[in-house]
Design an enzyme around this catalytic site. Structure first.
Site, PDB file in Angstrom:
ATOM      1  N   TYR A 137      31.904  81.044  20.460  1.00 55.28           N
ATOM      2  CA  TYR A 137      32.639  82.698  20.070  1.00 55.28           C
ATOM      3  C   TYR A 137      32.996  81.366  18.684  1.00 55.28           C
ATOM      4  CZ  TYR A 137      31.933  84.436  24.684  1.00 55.28           C
ATOM      5  OH  TYR A 137      31.106  85.653  25.491  1.00 55.28           O
ATOM      6  N   LYS A 187      30.413  72.724  32.310  1.00 52.97           N
ATOM      7  CA  LYS A 187      28.955  72.607  32.733  1.00 52.97           C
ATOM      8  C   LYS A 187      28.820  70.810  31.574  1.00 52.97           C
ATOM      9  CE  LYS A 187      25.054  73.428  34.347  1.00 52.97           C
ATOM     10  NZ  LYS A 187      25.077  73.681  35.404  1.00 52.97           N
ATOM     11  N   ASP A 220      27.958  77.275  37.275  1.00 56.03           N
ATOM     12  CA  ASP A 220      27.316  77.402  37.933  1.00 56.03           C
ATOM     13  C   ASP A 220      28.466  77.542  38.986  1.00 56.03           C
ATOM     14  OD1 ASP A 220      27.050  75.101  37.802  1.00 56.03           O
ATOM     15  OD2 ASP A 220      24.983  75.432  37.834  1.00 56.03           O
ATOM     16  N   ASP A 244      34.741  83.842  29.443  1.00 51.80           N
ATOM     17  CA  ASP A 244      34.631  85.428  29.286  1.00 51.80           C
ATOM     18  C   ASP A 244      33.506  85.280  30.817  1.00 51.80           C
ATOM     19  OD1 ASP A 244      34.209  87.651  28.578  1.00 51.80           O
ATOM     20  OD2 ASP A 244      32.838  86.805  26.891  1.00 51.80           O
ATOM     21  N   ASP A 248      34.789  88.716  34.603  1.00 42.93           N
ATOM     22  CA  ASP A 248      34.165  89.764  35.293  1.00 42.93           C
ATOM     23  C   ASP A 248      33.844  89.052  36.234  1.00 42.93           C
ATOM     24  OD1 ASP A 248      34.223  90.821  32.204  1.00 42.93           O
ATOM     25  OD2 ASP A 248      32.228  91.828  32.931  1.00 42.93           O
TER      26      ASP A 248
HETATM   27 MG    MG Z   1      33.557  90.110  28.847  1.00 40.94          MG
END
Ligand code: MG
Ligand code: NAI
Length: 377
Positions: A137, A187, A220, A244, A248
């Protein structure tokens, strides 16, 4: 009387609706716990951008830096191309205020319907600490041969020891005041360079926290463990992109996007911390009173913990959880009351204190109190 200054950024869509509800709850908390908050409303978002062309002006940044905290609603509008407001305001603010940590509690409150069958509140109480300034980001990258079949896009992920260490150290400190378990989520089997740095930082910082037990989970695999066995996690630390995404999923466990809260924390005194529900502006339900204000109210609770108002933070968390427990659905018309009515209900519960000893108090401990203790120390 204790006093604080607060910048309020309601934003777009349901942002102003849930923020108004949270401010009603703040009124009640101030009245009961005897502190004052001077509020300044800052009109950033789609309307402001479309009428002035401004996203995040420099003098706004300067003004925000002089506040004790920021309460943020949501940004984003179908009237503006995707990315302009989100990057120009939210990501820009996180950078300008040096909000190194994105803190996302994943707690299932008693009585809240979760789509994960058989999941109970005692098994779902973790905190995800997301590095908030770097990774993929950082907006570094380039495109060559644009517009031709040979087009190449490079999008880089930046990981500095400095930023990763700040995030990891914060996560260890948080784990120390909780159940003393810290999981690194990454990862490392594919992103080996970044993975080596994160792993080395975990080991190095870990020497300062010998009583915190650590483990490692690939991102994962995290998508499988999180819904199936969230009880194996206490504090999880991860990079910006993975954080991020997995938060969720975390929000789904706890009853949906309308319930999840977050804090963007400045931890070195160089800027102002910002608290926001994790959902966006939800244009599909905006203007109808169908947005759940719980995410905004729990973000307010985190904000109060950050200001050192631990008792008020715990009361707001307890009141929000109790009101959630009585709702037939977590979003839309089915909630049984409008966004503002729910805000008033939560505010009333804060005022009377009737929910202080409710279901949250019977859980192990209020996260908001833990944070208040940690941030004050
Ligand atoms: Mg988000
Ligand atoms: P969204 O989070 O706004 O909505 C996703 C779904 O969740 C929608 O069905 C919505 O109705 C529902 N929802 C959201 N908040 C809710 C609430 N409080 N109560 C009940 N249901 C709720 O995400 P979406 O639709 O992808 O994005 C809409 C806009 O928001 C876009 O412009 C996006 O870029 C922006 N956005 C902004 C964020 C922020 O301000 N931090 C975060 C995420 C998205």
């Amino acid at each position: 009387m204790r006093s604080h200054t607060l910048a309020v950024l309601p934003g777009d869509g349901v942002g102003p609706e849930v923020t108004r509800a949270a401010l009603t709850v703040l009124d009640a908390a101030q009245e009961r716990f005897g502190f004052s908050i001077e509020r300044t409303e800052v009109p950033l978002g789609a309307d402001h951008y479309l009428s002035t062309g401004e996203l995040l002006p420099n003098d706004t940044v300067t003004a925000l830096a002089h506040h004790d905290a920021i309460l943020f609603g949501a940004i984003g509008s179908p009237r503006v191309a995707p990315g302009i407001l989100e990057r120009g305001i939210i990501l820009a603010l996180r950078g300008a205020m040096r909000q190194a940590i994105n803190l996302r509690p994943v707690r299932l409150y008693p009585g809240v319907p979760t789509p994960i069958s058989g999941l109970t509140p005692d098994r779902c109480d973790l905190v995800i600490v997301r590095e908030n300034t770097e990774g993929a980001y950082v907006a570094q990258g380039s495109t060559v041969h644009r517009g031709t079949p040979a087009q190449v896009a490079v999008q880089e992920s930046v990981n500095t020891w400095y930023a990763v260490e700040r995030a990891v150290d914060f996560a260890y400190r948080l784990a120390s005041v909780r159940r003393k378990r810290l999981t690194l989520c990454h990862k490392t089997n594919v992103l080996v360079e970044a993975g080596k740095l994160w792993t080395a930082v975990m080991e190095s910082v870990g020497e300062r926290y010998p009583d915190v037990e650590t483990d490692y989970v690939h991102v994962d695999a995290m998508c499988m463990h999180l819904p199936v066995s969230p009880e194996r996690f206490d504090v999880v630390v991860t990079d910006n992109l993975f954080g991020d995404i997995v938060t969720d999923l975390g929000a789904v466990l706890q009853g949906g996007l309308g319930v999840a809260a977050s804090g963007n924390l400045n931890i070195d005194g160089t800027g102002t911390s910002m608290f926001e529900p994790i959902h966006g502006s939800a244009p599909d339900i905006a203007g109808r009173g169908w947005a759940n204000p719980a995410g905004a109210c729990l973000s307010l609770s985190l904000l109060l913990g950050h200001l050192g108002e631990g008792e008020a933070a715990a009361a707001v968390e307890a009141a929000t959880a109790a009101v959630l427990a009585g709702m037939p659905a977590m979003a839309g018309k089915g909630m049984g009351a409008s966004t503002s009515e729910l805000g008033e209900r939560i505010a009333r519960a804060v005022t009377t204190g009737e929910t202080d000893a409710g279901p949250v108090a019977r859980l192990e401990c209020s996260l908001m109190e833990q944070l208040a203790t940690m941030l004050a120390g």
